[in-house]
Write a protein that holds these residues in place. Structure first.
Motif, PDB file in Angstrom:
ATOM      1  N   ALA A  73       0.820  -1.204   0.000  1.00  0.00           N
ATOM      2  CA  ALA A  73       0.000   0.000   0.000  1.00  0.00           C
ATOM      3  C   ALA A  73       0.855   1.256   0.000  1.00  0.00           C
ATOM      4  O   ALA A  73       0.425   2.299  -0.499  1.00  0.00           O
ATOM      5  N   THR A 165      -2.193   8.713   1.867  1.00  0.00           N
ATOM      6  CA  THR A 165      -2.264   7.467   2.621  1.00  0.00           C
ATOM      7  C   THR A 165      -3.036   7.696   3.912  1.00  0.00           C
ATOM      8  O   THR A 165      -2.993   8.777   4.498  1.00  0.00           O
ATOM      9  N   ARG A 655      -5.727  -8.402   1.785  1.00  0.00           N
ATOM     10  CA  ARG A 655      -5.782  -7.252   0.888  1.00  0.00           C
ATOM     11  C   ARG A 655      -7.119  -7.242   0.168  1.00  0.00           C
ATOM     12  O   ARG A 655      -7.264  -7.829  -0.912  1.00  0.00           O
ATOM     13  N   THR A 657      -8.654  -4.884  -1.383  1.00  0.00           N
ATOM     14  CA  THR A 657      -8.555  -4.171  -2.656  1.00  0.00           C
ATOM     15  C   THR A 657      -7.084  -3.913  -2.943  1.00  0.00           C
ATOM     16  O   THR A 657      -6.215  -4.161  -2.097  1.00  0.00           O
ATOM     17  N   THR A 659      -5.664  -1.159  -3.041  1.00  0.00           N
ATOM     18  CA  THR A 659      -5.177   0.012  -2.310  1.00  0.00           C
ATOM     19  C   THR A 659      -5.389  -0.093  -0.803  1.00  0.00           C
ATOM     20  O   THR A 659      -5.224   0.890  -0.092  1.00  0.00           O
ATOM     21  N   SER A 660      -5.756  -1.252  -0.307  1.00  0.00           N
ATOM     22  CA  SER A 660      -5.998  -1.381   1.130  1.00  0.00           C
ATOM     23  C   SER A 660      -5.438  -2.693   1.655  1.00  0.00           C
ATOM     24  O   SER A 660      -5.427  -3.706   0.953  1.00  0.00           O
ATOM     25  N   LYS A 709      -4.510  -0.008   6.397  1.00  0.00           N
ATOM     26  CA  LYS A 709      -3.847   0.991   5.569  1.00  0.00           C
ATOM     27  C   LYS A 709      -4.575   1.116   4.236  1.00  0.00           C
ATOM     28  O   LYS A 709      -4.964   0.114   3.633  1.00  0.00           O
ATOM     29  N   ARG A 710      -4.717   2.359   3.799  1.00  0.00           N
ATOM     30  CA  ARG A 710      -5.360   2.605   2.509  1.00  0.00           C
ATOM     31  C   ARG A 710      -4.671   3.777   1.820  1.00  0.00           C
ATOM     32  O   ARG A 710      -4.290   4.750   2.463  1.00  0.00           O
ATOM     33  N   THR A 711      -4.485   3.639   0.519  1.00  0.00           N
ATOM     34  CA  THR A 711      -3.908   4.724  -0.260  1.00  0.00           C
ATOM     35  C   THR A 711      -4.903   5.175  -1.323  1.00  0.00           C
ATOM     36  O   THR A 711      -5.818   4.435  -1.699  1.00  0.00           O
TER      37      THR A 711
END
Length: 713
Positions: A73, A165, A655, A657, A659-660, A709-711
């Motif tokens: 991420a 982020t 995970r 997605t 981005t997460s 965590k996500r971006t």
């Protein structure tokens, strides 16, 4: 009644060091670095498979696609997965800019800041902004990295727009309490400018319980038994902002600012059973507040076929601490509690300017010339009081408990390097350092110091895949200003004396490195070295009857390290990767009390770790195990040895997605305890036989943690 000096004063949240977020998403899609980083040689072997070193430059390259297996991420998660690479931890107390280089650059540059750790910087960069990662010898990224076997360059894209982020985590202690923390960062690229804003909130909370057993020697008869419960709390908040302007090679500018606050608290409860006397209850409380501010910037312009860069940085830190130790809270042995209280206030500042000119390809040489000037100041005052049962207090004078330390330091340096053949490169340099150090207040000490610090590095790729490096250099340690100041440790029966006569140790270091790729993108690295040190900084007796940081005679260090990183796909373990690391670094110096050879204070001879990780599409899991030999502090009247059981960490990732990432972690998964053994001598360690032993055990506790965590962008 003995003084109980102990865990008291917390270590301030340090300004650890490498770079600021200004360059986090700077535009760069080609290898040559902007600014003053030394570009790669004009010719290379050509495109290589991931992880295979270029025969000309030694650079290993991993593009973004290589890391998709790990579904990272952030850029930090990418860097953590680079084979054979470990982020170098920089001492947060390092003064000046040149000594805080670390081993990571972003788009070929070190932005002009020191306060944020490299992990913090990388965690703010979304993985989607990373184009590739390059790992190579330090000379490829600037002469200040010469001699480092590896430096990692994170290359980001020129994509415009907004990215960021978000991280949230919750930790559970053994009592069932939950402690949340998180961070957020936003990065906006518009034209030639990049803006970054980040907020980090850490919420360290830990609990600890165990016992102390005090016995008399040699019969080991029980003198006192203590059951202790410690609770630590340390919320930390930091706000950072930066601006970068990038108009191509040698046409850049950065501005960085940061403000942070740290609140440390310790509450300790003690139930004490002395032999032949009634039980009593003691307590220890400690409160420390640290506020830190930093402002820095740099500008780079073309000059004489190269580039000239001016860096400015100012850091201010305020620390205030109050400690209180009370014995016999309910007066079971007298009219009321007695004890000690201590307050500490210090104000530390650093202001520096650094000017560097760099040119590559000058008759085949890369050349860097520069100078740095630094002004440092520490104003510190400690007040220690003896508290009687009636509530009265008597001040205890400590040597050097009210003092101001000032340093004016300058250095000039030149670094050069060139390829002697496609397989052999030489780099060298010379730094001239001079400083004026003064201590005023309780003592008056002044001295002027000057040093020559040469270095020479040979890098040889003698066969396909093989790389050897040999480096020799002279280094000079920086003095810790806090070593000049006396302070008590409430809870451990001791005082750390200040020493205004301390001088820096000097070393000649020789280090050889050999590495070879295995199993595709795996790596084996072996290191061996030898260091000879004069005026070893350790602990020495003081005329007032304490011990303090001081200088011993000549010491030596032997170095043997090995790292093996092996992808296990070819061995039938899909997505598996095994990393093994071992370090054996014994040290030798003559003890001033016993006149026999011993290790350096707080040196652990051996450290080893093993890590297995397996990535299976949207899921991953892994386990880490590490341990080291004990370390000992050699003091005037005691030896203080610390050791622990094997530490383990287990994690599982999901995970949902691209981005997460959701990660569940168990820290100290085997619940191994930690130990501490103190042996006391009378009148000091010139007597070969200890008279008292204090053995401490702190129960190991499993700490579960859940992180999200996500971006975006």
């Amino acid at each position: 009644m003995s003084v109980r000096f102990g865990r008291g004063v917390a270590t301030a949240a340090s300004a650890v060091a490498l770079m600021a977020g200004a360059g986090a998403a700077g535009a760069q899609t080609a290898s040559p670095a902007v600014g003053l980083a030394a570009p790669k040689p004009a010719s290379t072997q050509g495109p290589q498979p991931a992880g295979q070193p270029d025969r000309v430059t030694g650079r290993r390259t991993y593009d973004a696609a290589w890391f998709r297996t790990f579904a990272p991420a952030t850029a930090l998660q990418i860097v953590e997965r680079v084979p054979g690479f470990t982020i170098e931890r920089i001492d947060g107390s390092v003064r000046g800019f040149g000594g805080a280089a670390g081993n990571v650059v972003v788009n070929g540059q070190r932005p002009s800041a020191k306060s944020d750790t490299v992990e913090t910087i990388l965690s703010r960069i979304p993985a989607g902004r990373v184009v590739r990662v390059e790992v190579g010898p330090g000379d490829l990224y600037g002469a200040e990295f010469t001699g480092k076997p590896q430096v990692l360059n994170l290359v980001t894209s020129a994509t415009g727009g907004l990215a960021g982020t978000l991280t949230g985590a919750v930790r559970r202690d053994y009592t069932g309490k939950l402690f949340p923390e998180g961070s957020a960062s936003a990065l906006l690229r518009s034209g030639k400018s990049t803006f970054n804003l980040a907020l980090n909130i850490d919420n360290e909370n830990t609990a600890q319980e165990g016992f102390d057993r005090v016995t008399s020697l040699p019969n080991d008869a029980l003198v006192e038994y203590r059951y202790r419960v410690n609770r630590y709390r340390e919320p930390v908040a930091a706000l950072s902002g930066s601006w970068e302007y990038n108009d191509g090679a040698n046409r850049t500018a950065h501005l960085n600012a940061r403000a942070a606050t740290d609140r440390f608290a310790l509450d300790q409860s003690n139930w004490v059973d002395p032999t032949g006397r009634p039980r009593r209850e003691d307590s220890l409380t400690s409160r420390t507040t640290v506020n830190e501010y930093e402002l820095g910037g740099d500008v780079t312009r073309p000059l004489a076929g190269g580039g000239i860069k001016l860096i400015g940085l100012a850091t201010r830190r305020h620390r205030d601490s109050d400690d209180l130790s009370l014995v016999d809270l309910f007066g079971s042995n007298g009219p009321g509690p007695t004890g000690f209280s201590q307050s500490l206030a210090d104000r530390e500042s650093e202001t520096l300017a650094r000017l560097v000119w760099n040119r590559s390809g000058w008759n085949g040489w890369n050349v860097e010339i520069g100078a740095e000037g630094v002004i440092n100041r520490l104003r510190s005052r400690v007040n220690l009081f003896d508290l009687d049962a009636g509530g009265g207090q008597t001040r205890i004078d400590l040597p050097v408990d009210d003092a101001t330390v000032r340093e004016r330091r300058g250095e000039a340096f030149v670094n050069v390097g060139r390829a002697l053949s496609p397989a052999l490169r030489v780099d060298g340099g010379m730094t001239v350092e001079a400083s004026r150090l003064t201590v005023s207040g309780d003592v008056d000490a002044r001295r002027t110091l000057s040093f020559l610090k040469p270095k020479l590095v040979l890098d040889w790729r003698f066969a396909p895949g093989w790389r050897a490096q040999l480096s020799a250099q002279r280094t000079v340690n920086q003095l810790q200003f806090t070593d000049f100041i006396s302070v008590a440790e409430l809870g451990s029966d001791r005082v750390n004396g200040g020493n205004a006569q301390l001088v820096p140790q000097r070393s000649w270091e020789l280090l050889g490195t050999l590495e070879y790729p295995i199993l595709g993108d795996g790596l084996v690295r072996l290191e061996a070295g030898y260091t000879r040190i004069s005026l070893v900084q350790d602990r020495v007796p003081t005329p007032e009857g304490f011990d303090a940081p001081g200088n011993l005679g000549t010491g030596t260090v032997a170095i043997a390290r090995a790292r093996v990183e092996a992808p296990l796909k070819t061995l039938g373990v899909k997505g598996g990767r095994l990393t093994l690391y071992g370090s054996y670094v014994p040290t030798f110096v003559t003890d001033p009390y016993t006149l026999t050879t011993r290790r350096f204070t707080n040196n652990s001879d051996f450290y080893g770790s093993a890590e297995f990780r397996q990535d299976l599409g949207s899921f991953a899991w892994g386990v880490l195990a590490e341990n080291g030999t004990s370390s000992t502090s050699f003091r005037r009247e005691e030896t203080d040895r610390s050791f622990r059981g094997i530490y383990t960490q287990v994690f599982a990732e999901w995970r949902p997605t691209k981005t997460s990432v959701v990660t569940a972690t168990l820290e100290n998964a085997l619940a191994r305890p930690t130990y501490r053994e103190r042996l006391f001598y009378a009148p000091d360690r010139t007597s070969p036989t200890p008279v008292t032993r204090e053995f401490r055990r702190r129960n190991g506790l499993v700490v579960p943690m859940l992180t999200f965590k996500r971006t975006f962008g």
